[in-house]
Design a protein around this motif. Structure first.
Motif, PDB file in Angstrom:
ATOM      1  N   THR A  71      67.931  23.631  72.164  1.00  0.00           N
ATOM      2  CA  THR A  71      67.142  22.799  71.255  1.00  0.00           C
ATOM      3  C   THR A  71      65.670  22.713  72.060  1.00  0.00           C
ATOM      4  OG1 THR A  71      68.926  21.639  70.510  1.00  0.00           O
ATOM      5  CG2 THR A  71      66.688  20.529  70.029  1.00  0.00           C
ATOM      6  N   ARG A  72      65.518  22.253  73.190  1.00  0.00           N
ATOM      7  CA  ARG A  72      64.517  22.170  74.133  1.00  0.00           C
ATOM      8  C   ARG A  72      63.597  23.528  74.050  1.00  0.00           C
ATOM      9  NH1 ARG A  72      61.979  23.760  77.868  1.00  0.00           N
ATOM     10  NH2 ARG A  72      63.923  24.927  78.728  1.00  0.00           N
ATOM     11  N   LYS A  73      64.534  24.613  74.222  1.00  0.00           N
ATOM     12  CA  LYS A  73      63.869  26.028  74.250  1.00  0.00           C
ATOM     13  C   LYS A  73      63.108  26.265  72.947  1.00  0.00           C
ATOM     14  CE  LYS A  73      64.493  30.558  75.977  1.00  0.00           C
ATOM     15  NZ  LYS A  73      65.549  31.471  76.650  1.00  0.00           N
ATOM     16  N   ARG A  74      63.896  25.696  71.758  1.00  0.00           N
ATOM     17  CA  ARG A  74      63.236  26.089  70.537  1.00  0.00           C
ATOM     18  C   ARG A  74      62.169  25.331  70.125  1.00  0.00           C
ATOM     19  NH1 ARG A  74      65.050  29.031  66.623  1.00  0.00           N
ATOM     20  NH2 ARG A  74      64.448  27.426  65.066  1.00  0.00           N
ATOM     21  N   PHE A  75      61.884  24.074  70.673  1.00  0.00           N
ATOM     22  CA  PHE A  75      60.832  23.000  70.455  1.00  0.00           C
ATOM     23  C   PHE A  75      59.771  23.378  71.280  1.00  0.00           C
ATOM     24  CE2 PHE A  75      58.615  19.147  71.421  1.00  0.00           C
ATOM     25  CZ  PHE A  75      58.312  18.836  69.875  1.00  0.00           C
ATOM     26  N   TYR A  76      59.933  23.765  72.469  1.00  0.00           N
ATOM     27  CA  TYR A  76      58.784  24.283  73.682  1.00  0.00           C
ATOM     28  C   TYR A  76      58.385  25.474  73.563  1.00  0.00           C
ATOM     29  CZ  TYR A  76      59.057  19.611  75.283  1.00  0.00           C
ATOM     30  OH  TYR A  76      58.884  18.020  75.549  1.00  0.00           O
ATOM     31  N   GLY A  77      59.210  26.539  73.144  1.00  0.00           N
ATOM     32  CA  GLY A  77      58.971  27.815  73.167  1.00  0.00           C
ATOM     33  C   GLY A  77      59.170  28.437  74.451  1.00  0.00           C
ATOM     34  N   ASP A  78      58.501  29.388  74.698  1.00  0.00           N
ATOM     35  CA  ASP A  78      58.705  30.179  75.969  1.00  0.00           C
ATOM     36  C   ASP A  78      57.958  29.570  77.133  1.00  0.00           C
ATOM     37  OD1 ASP A  78      56.390  31.046  75.296  1.00  0.00           O
ATOM     38  OD2 ASP A  78      56.785  33.170  75.442  1.00  0.00           O
ATOM     39  N   GLY A  79      57.082  28.767  76.832  1.00  0.00           N
ATOM     40  CA  GLY A  79      56.081  27.934  77.655  1.00  0.00           C
ATOM     41  C   GLY A  79      54.592  28.571  78.099  1.00  0.00           C
ATOM     42  N   GLU A  80      54.656  29.797  77.385  1.00  0.00           N
ATOM     43  CA  GLU A  80      53.480  30.787  77.901  1.00  0.00           C
ATOM     44  C   GLU A  80      52.204  30.401  76.987  1.00  0.00           C
ATOM     45  OE1 GLU A  80      53.447  32.852  80.564  1.00  0.00           O
ATOM     46  OE2 GLU A  80      55.520  31.848  80.867  1.00  0.00           O
ATOM     47  N   THR A  81      52.461  29.808  76.009  1.00  0.00           N
ATOM     48  CA  THR A  81      51.215  29.344  75.202  1.00  0.00           C
ATOM     49  C   THR A  81      50.242  28.572  75.847  1.00  0.00           C
ATOM     50  OG1 THR A  81      52.757  29.369  73.209  1.00  0.00           O
ATOM     51  CG2 THR A  81      50.552  28.761  72.811  1.00  0.00           C
ATOM     52  N   PRO A  82      48.945  28.976  76.022  1.00  0.00           N
ATOM     53  CA  PRO A  82      48.167  28.101  76.786  1.00  0.00           C
ATOM     54  C   PRO A  82      47.411  27.005  75.575  1.00  0.00           C
ATOM     55  CG  PRO A  82      46.889  30.183  75.927  1.00  0.00           C
ATOM     56  CD  PRO A  82      48.322  30.277  75.798  1.00  0.00           C
ATOM     57  N   TYR A  83      47.261  25.965  76.179  1.00  0.00           N
ATOM     58  CA  TYR A  83      46.526  24.757  75.479  1.00  0.00           C
ATOM     59  C   TYR A  83      45.190  25.190  74.981  1.00  0.00           C
ATOM     60  CZ  TYR A  83      44.344  20.680  74.132  1.00  0.00           C
ATOM     61  OH  TYR A  83      43.754  19.479  73.591  1.00  0.00           O
ATOM     62  N   THR A  84      44.798  25.162  73.657  1.00  0.00           N
ATOM     63  CA  THR A  84      43.444  25.394  73.071  1.00  0.00           C
ATOM     64  C   THR A  84      42.868  24.222  72.319  1.00  0.00           C
ATOM     65  OG1 THR A  84      44.426  26.259  71.059  1.00  0.00           O
ATOM     66  CG2 THR A  84      43.868  27.796  72.642  1.00  0.00           C
ATOM     67  N   PRO A  85      42.067  23.379  73.252  1.00  0.00           N
ATOM     68  CA  PRO A  85      41.562  22.254  72.545  1.00  0.00           C
ATOM     69  C   PRO A  85      40.779  22.727  71.313  1.00  0.00           C
ATOM     70  CG  PRO A  85      40.204  22.844  74.258  1.00  0.00           C
ATOM     71  CD  PRO A  85      41.519  23.701  74.190  1.00  0.00           C
ATOM     72  N   PRO A  86      40.603  21.633  70.165  1.00  0.00           N
ATOM     73  CA  PRO A  86      39.847  21.685  69.126  1.00  0.00           C
ATOM     74  C   PRO A  86      38.351  22.075  69.375  1.00  0.00           C
ATOM     75  CG  PRO A  86      40.401  19.573  69.322  1.00  0.00           C
ATOM     76  CD  PRO A  86      41.233  20.155  70.277  1.00  0.00           C
ATOM     77  N   LYS A  87      37.450  22.705  68.826  1.00  0.00           N
ATOM     78  CA  LYS A  87      36.182  23.070  68.979  1.00  0.00           C
ATOM     79  C   LYS A  87      35.301  21.958  68.770  1.00  0.00           C
ATOM     80  CE  LYS A  87      36.504  27.493  67.084  1.00  0.00           C
ATOM     81  NZ  LYS A  87      36.810  28.483  68.273  1.00  0.00           N
ATOM     82  N   GLU A  88      35.677  20.916  67.907  1.00  0.00           N
ATOM     83  CA  GLU A  88      34.885  19.610  67.784  1.00  0.00           C
ATOM     84  C   GLU A  88      35.920  18.531  68.157  1.00  0.00           C
ATOM     85  OE1 GLU A  88      33.283  19.149  63.985  1.00  0.00           O
ATOM     86  OE2 GLU A  88      32.528  21.364  63.757  1.00  0.00           O
ATOM     87  N   SER A  89      35.154  17.641  68.955  1.00  0.00           N
ATOM     88  CA  SER A  89      35.844  16.292  69.335  1.00  0.00           C
ATOM     89  C   SER A  89      36.321  15.543  68.111  1.00  0.00           C
ATOM     90  CB  SER A  89      35.357  15.710  70.368  1.00  0.00           C
ATOM     91  OG  SER A  89      34.056  15.035  69.834  1.00  0.00           O
ATOM     92  N   PRO A  90      37.345  14.902  68.046  1.00  0.00           N
ATOM     93  CA  PRO A  90      37.796  14.037  66.781  1.00  0.00           C
ATOM     94  C   PRO A  90      36.472  12.634  66.836  1.00  0.00           C
ATOM     95  CG  PRO A  90      39.218  13.487  68.532  1.00  0.00           C
ATOM     96  CD  PRO A  90      38.448  14.705  68.916  1.00  0.00           C
ATOM     97  N   LYS A  91      36.097  12.289  65.554  1.00  0.00           N
ATOM     98  CA  LYS A  91      35.543  11.277  65.317  1.00  0.00           C
ATOM     99  C   LYS A  91      36.293   9.931  64.777  1.00  0.00           C
ATOM    100  CE  LYS A  91      31.635  14.187  64.517  1.00  0.00           C
ATOM    101  NZ  LYS A  91      30.534  14.776  63.635  1.00  0.00           N
ATOM    102  N   PHE A  92      35.868   8.824  65.522  1.00  0.00           N
ATOM    103  CA  PHE A  92      36.617   7.616  65.337  1.00  0.00           C
ATOM    104  C   PHE A  92      35.868   6.559  64.764  1.00  0.00           C
ATOM    105  CE2 PHE A  92      39.166   9.536  68.870  1.00  0.00           C
ATOM    106  CZ  PHE A  92      40.285   9.699  68.274  1.00  0.00           C
TER     107      PHE A  92
END
Length: 92
Positions: A71-92
């Motif tokens: 279950t953990r493996k299906r949720f997280y995947g293989d762990g090789e996906t890099p984090y890609t932040p959004p181009k614009e920061s959120p506006k609060f």
């Protein structure tokens, strides 16, 4: 006192007796699916997750631990996906 101490030691050691070996579960490890097999079959994984929640002693810790890992493996995947932040920061 010198004669009583060895007698007490001998009595304590004979009272212990041999220790019992843990018994293996009814299902052998060969019959339990691997983490990869469980992760590849989501329907079976969902069914086993529910059974582990309701009747873990019957299924055994080995199978339920593999179900949890799949279950953990299906949720997280293989762990090789890099984090890609959004181009614009959120506006609060």
């Amino acid at each position: 006192m010198r004669k009583i101490l060895p007698l007490l030691l001998a009595a304590a050691l004979t009272a212990c007796g041999p220790s019992e070996m843990p018994q293996k579960a009814d299902t052998s490890e060969a019959n339990i699916p691997t983490v990869e097999e469980l992760a590849a079959n989501p329907e079976r994984l969902k069914e086993l997750r529910q059974q582990c929640k309701t009747d873990r002693p019957k299924l055994g810790d080995l199978l339920c631990n593999r179900v949890t890992e799949a279950t953990r493996k299906r949720f997280y995947g293989d762990g090789e996906t890099p984090y890609t932040p959004p181009k614009e920061s959120p506006k609060f």
